[in-house]
Write an enzyme that holds these catalytic residues in place. Sequence first.
Site, PDB file in Angstrom:
ATOM      1  CD  GLU A   1     -28.290 -23.934  25.487  1.00  0.00           C
ATOM      2  OE1 GLU A   1     -27.179 -24.425  25.654  1.00  0.00           O
ATOM      3  OE2 GLU A   1     -29.286 -24.249  26.176  1.00  0.00           O
TER       4      GLU A   1
ATOM      5  CE  LYS B   1     -28.467 -29.759  29.011  1.00  0.00           C
ATOM      6  NZ  LYS B   1     -28.968 -30.069  27.682  1.00  0.00           N
TER       7      LYS B   1
ATOM      8  CB  SER C   1     -24.265 -30.861  19.645  1.00  0.00           C
ATOM      9  OG  SER C   1     -25.476 -31.573  19.919  1.00  0.00           O
TER      10      SER C   1
ATOM     11  CG  ASN D   1     -27.148 -26.891  31.872  1.00  0.00           C
ATOM     12  OD1 ASN D   1     -27.330 -27.368  32.993  1.00  0.00           O
ATOM     13  ND2 ASN D   1     -28.137 -26.675  31.011  1.00  0.00           N
TER      14      ASN D   1
ATOM     15  CD  GLU E   1     -32.471 -29.795  28.518  1.00  0.00           C
ATOM     16  OE1 GLU E   1     -31.997 -29.690  29.659  1.00  0.00           O
ATOM     17  OE2 GLU E   1     -31.789 -30.138  27.523  1.00  0.00           O
TER      18      GLU E   1
ATOM     19  N   GLY F   1     -28.185 -31.876  22.700  1.00  0.00           N
ATOM     20  CA  GLY F   1     -28.095 -33.298  23.006  1.00  0.00           C
ATOM     21  C   GLY F   1     -28.271 -34.203  21.801  1.00  0.00           C
TER      22      GLY F   1
ATOM     23  CG  HIS G   1     -31.829 -25.026  29.388  1.00  0.00           C
ATOM     24  ND1 HIS G   1     -32.421 -26.112  28.792  1.00  0.00           N
ATOM     25  CD2 HIS G   1     -30.526 -25.053  29.033  1.00  0.00           C
ATOM     26  CE1 HIS G   1     -31.494 -26.768  28.099  1.00  0.00           C
ATOM     27  NE2 HIS G   1     -30.343 -26.150  28.231  1.00  0.00           N
TER      28      HIS G   1
HETATM   29  P1  13P Z   1     -25.541 -30.414  24.861  1.00  0.00           P
HETATM   30  O1  13P Z   1     -24.189 -29.735  24.867  1.00  0.00           O
HETATM   31  O2  13P Z   1     -25.554 -31.701  25.610  1.00  0.00           O
HETATM   32  O3  13P Z   1     -26.116 -30.475  23.485  1.00  0.00           O
HETATM   33  O4  13P Z   1     -26.530 -29.450  25.719  1.00  0.00           O
HETATM   34  C1  13P Z   1     -26.579 -28.103  25.419  1.00  0.00           C
HETATM   35  C2  13P Z   1     -27.356 -27.417  26.473  1.00  0.00           C
HETATM   36  O5  13P Z   1     -28.570 -27.547  26.556  1.00  0.00           O
HETATM   37  C3  13P Z   1     -26.619 -26.597  27.439  1.00  0.00           C
HETATM   38  O6  13P Z   1     -27.483 -25.821  28.207  1.00  0.00           O
END
Ligand code: 13P
Length: 248
Positions: free
Chosen positions: A164, A12, A210, A10, A96, A170, A94
Amino acid sequence: MTRRKLAAGNWKMNGLATAGVELEALIEATRGAAAEVLICPPATLIAAFAAKARGSAVAIGGQDCHAAPGGAHTGDLAAEMLADAGASHVIVGHSERRADHGERDAQVRAKAGAAWRAGLTAIVCVGETEAERDAGRAQEIVGGQLAGSIPDGATAVNLVVAYEPVWAIGTGRTASLDDIAEMHDFLRARLVARFGPATGEAVRLLYGGSVKPGNAGEIFAVSNVDGGLVGGASLKADDFAAIVKAAG
Ligand code: 13P
């Protein structure tokens, strides 16, 4: 039940046209990969990436879609548009999007239904916040999201679920292997209870938060972990190729 592992990246809100070199390197590095490979770039890159990836092991997906097939929704994208641009998957719900855009389970469910209408596989995301986990409510929250965010009619082809934990995204912190196993076993049981054993056992469950080349192998070996949804470490072809290898 053997489920083919899926390594999904992803991106983002990262990536300009110049990032095509990373995709090209990933395509080279994943020829003949045992695991399924997916990159979800920003929508601006989907068409170009899908064209580049045609015939390779790398599939291309979107990061969100609108529930409607078209209409007066400035700035939004219909699932049909993602499919038309060459996407085969779309991430919905997601954390976010849930946090930044106030998306609720019912909306996520409608988006997953839109993905199916357009012939896409929906990657439905669930995950608790740190406060919810600390309060002992992780399963209650994630179970509620799972029930509310998936429409009836799920199959092993049209649905992937990504767990997640919000506090692991992150941050460089991953959930412990025991906590991942506990949550993934719980999600598997819920899917079996709702969709029956044939479908419930066959839907892939990804862990996200992560995931890196250094921890992917141990995470992917956990019970009911069928791959990963990877943010930061999917941006560089070398890192993501190592994660794909760990999933093989
Ligand atoms: P990270 O791997 O950067 O922690 O992000 C995970 C994520 O939100 C994937 O959708």
